[in-house]
Design a protein around this motif. Structure first.
Motif, short mmCIF file in Angstrom:
data_model
loop_
_atom_site.label_atom_id
_atom_site.label_comp_id
_atom_site.label_asym_id
_atom_site.label_seq_id
_atom_site.Cartn_x
_atom_site.Cartn_y
_atom_site.Cartn_z
N PRO A 143 -3.16 17.43 -8.68
CA PRO A 143 -3.29 18.85 -8.32
C PRO A 143 -3.58 18.99 -6.82
N GLY A 144 -2.88 19.90 -6.18
CA GLY A 144 -3.08 20.13 -4.75
C GLY A 144 -2.26 19.24 -3.85
N HIS A 145 -1.52 18.27 -4.42
CA HIS A 145 -0.69 17.39 -3.60
C HIS A 145 0.75 17.92 -3.55
N ALA A 146 1.28 18.02 -2.34
CA ALA A 146 2.65 18.52 -2.15
C ALA A 146 3.68 17.40 -2.21
N ALA A 147 3.22 16.14 -2.14
CA ALA A 147 4.19 15.04 -2.12
C ALA A 147 3.55 13.73 -2.57
N ALA A 148 4.43 12.81 -2.99
CA ALA A 148 4.04 11.44 -3.30
C ALA A 148 4.86 10.49 -2.44
N PHE A 149 4.21 9.45 -1.92
CA PHE A 149 4.85 8.44 -1.08
C PHE A 149 4.43 7.04 -1.53
N SER A 150 5.06 6.03 -0.93
CA SER A 150 4.64 4.65 -1.14
C SER A 150 3.74 4.22 0.01
N ASP A 151 2.57 3.72 -0.34
CA ASP A 151 1.64 3.18 0.64
C ASP A 151 2.21 1.91 1.25
N ASP A 152 2.00 1.72 2.55
CA ASP A 152 2.50 0.50 3.20
C ASP A 152 1.64 -0.71 2.89
N CYS A 153 0.53 -0.51 2.20
CA CYS A 153 -0.32 -1.65 1.84
C CYS A 153 -0.32 -1.89 0.33
N ASP A 154 0.64 -1.29 -0.38
CA ASP A 154 0.51 -1.23 -1.84
C ASP A 154 0.98 -2.47 -2.58
N LEU A 155 1.79 -3.33 -1.96
CA LEU A 155 2.41 -4.40 -2.72
C LEU A 155 2.18 -5.75 -2.03
N PRO A 156 1.36 -6.64 -2.63
CA PRO A 156 1.09 -7.93 -2.00
C PRO A 156 2.36 -8.70 -1.64
N SER A 157 3.40 -8.57 -2.43
CA SER A 157 4.63 -9.33 -2.18
C SER A 157 5.26 -8.99 -0.83
N THR A 158 4.95 -7.80 -0.31
CA THR A 158 5.56 -7.41 0.98
C THR A 158 4.68 -7.78 2.18
N HIS A 159 3.45 -8.20 1.93
CA HIS A 159 2.53 -8.45 3.04
C HIS A 159 3.02 -9.58 3.94
N GLU A 160 3.57 -10.63 3.33
CA GLU A 160 4.06 -11.75 4.12
C GLU A 160 5.22 -11.32 5.01
N MET A 161 6.09 -10.48 4.45
CA MET A 161 7.21 -9.93 5.23
C MET A 161 6.69 -9.13 6.42
#
Length: 350
Positions: A175-193
């Motif tokens: 409630p109250g959110h106008a949008a949803a996005f993907s966090d840049d820290c959300d997936l450990p598999s991408t951290h190495e990249m």
């Protein structure tokens, strides 16, 4: 007396008919909406919820748009309506491409974007001029493009979808959110990249913290950023919170004060969104936005990981229709050659 009897008989008949009608409705449970003669009775397929997907068709990148649409359309049974946004000069090309390929079956609206809405709001920056293309800012104006929808998906063109777009559309917004996005820290598999190619995934990489206006925001520079290449948006909240006006305000302030630039994180469209949506957005399932495939010409994810991904995003300089780039086979699965022959893939042997 005869007249009196006739009137009584008529009234009795009307009473009997009324009782019969009430009983019939109760037995058959006729919904009240169907009793309104103004309502069009549609087939179940036509009454199915429409999923609006906004995607841009930019000059020199239309093969990307076509591949993205092809991947979405091929992987869902949902009732998808594509809003394909272009400039006056690019619209005839994308329209012809769609009409003369297997994509002629899709439901779409081709929409012209008027770049005059950006006049005085973009600071010229020579380091990455491609980021200043008008269509990069289409995502700021979603309510103007899709007026009849409550919920809208926006996608960058350099993506392919491997899952069912219905899943992404079903993303819950708080409630109250106008949008949803993907966090840049959300997936450990991408951290190495992220570490290996020196990418920024915090606000420090997008905003100039030497400027007082940025420090006054009170946002820690180590706050995790998000990627607005995939957006699930609530149009009611967007309009209620005047999101477009807020974004335009920060664009104009950047013109005057140089608060962010493409020499930082490479996102002149990302930076104002990071400010306006800070602490006020919902999360997209991480597997619905596996990104950074375009940040390096030789850093790769594991094939197993990519097969599990629902959406792949080649954000960065190294695009899968150009050379060099990585994981081009996954992208080419969905590419449809240009019937006019204008758009060609760049490959080592071409």
């Amino acid at each position: 007396i005869l007249l009196f009897v006739s009137v009584n008989q008529i009234l009795l008949l009307l009473l009997v008919l009324t009782v019969c009608a009430i009983l019939y409705n109760k037995v058959h449970h006729v919904p009240s909406v169907l009793k309104n003669e103004a309502v069009d009775l549609e087939s179940p397929e036509e009454m199915e919820e429409e999923i609006p997907v906004v995607i841009c068709a930019a000059a020199g990148r239309m093969g990307a748009t076509v591949a993205a649409i092809s991947s979405i359309y091929s992987n869902t049974e949902a009732n998808v309506l594509f809003y394909i946004v272009g400039l006056k000069t690019t619209i005839p090309h994308i329209r012809k491409w769609i009409e003369n390929s297997k994509l002629k079956e899709i439901k779409c609206k081709v929409v012209e974007f008027n770049p005059m809405v950006l006049k005085g709001k973009i600071r010229q920056d020579a380091s990455r001029p491609e980021l200043l293309q008008p269509l990069n800012f289409v995502r700021f104006y979603l309510p103007l493009l899709t007026q009849k929808h409550e919920k809208v998906i926006y996608l960058d063109d350099d993506i392919i979808v491997q899952g069912d777009i219905q899943e992404l559309y079903d993303t819950k917004l708080a409630p109250g959110h106008a949008a949803a996005f993907s966090d840049d820290c959300d997936l450990p598999s991408t951290h190495e990249m992220v570490r290996s190619v020196g990418m920024q995934n915090t606000y420090m990489g997008f905003l100039d913290y030497r400027k007082q206006a940025i420090r006054d925001l009170g946002i820690s520079p180590s706050t995790c950023s998000f990627n607005p290449g995939v957006i699930v948006a609530n149009m009611t909240e967007w309009k209620h919170q005047r999101i477009t006006k807020q974004l335009e305000k920060w664009m104009q302030r950047n013109v005057e004060e140089n608060l962010y630039s493409s020499t930082l994180g490479g996102g002149v469209a990302t930076s104002p969104m990071l400010i306006v949506f800070h602490g006020k957005y919902s999360a997209i399932n991480p597997m619905w936005h596996i990104r950074h495939l375009g940040w390096s010409p030789d850093t790769r994810y594991s094939e197993h990981f990519l097969q599990e991904a629902k959406l792949l995003h080649w954000n960065g300089r190294y695009k899968p229709w150009d050379y060099p780039s990585v994981h081009t086979d996954l992208w080419e699965n969905w590419f449809i050659p240009d019937p006019s022959g204008k758009f060609k893939l760049t490959r080592p042997d071409s």
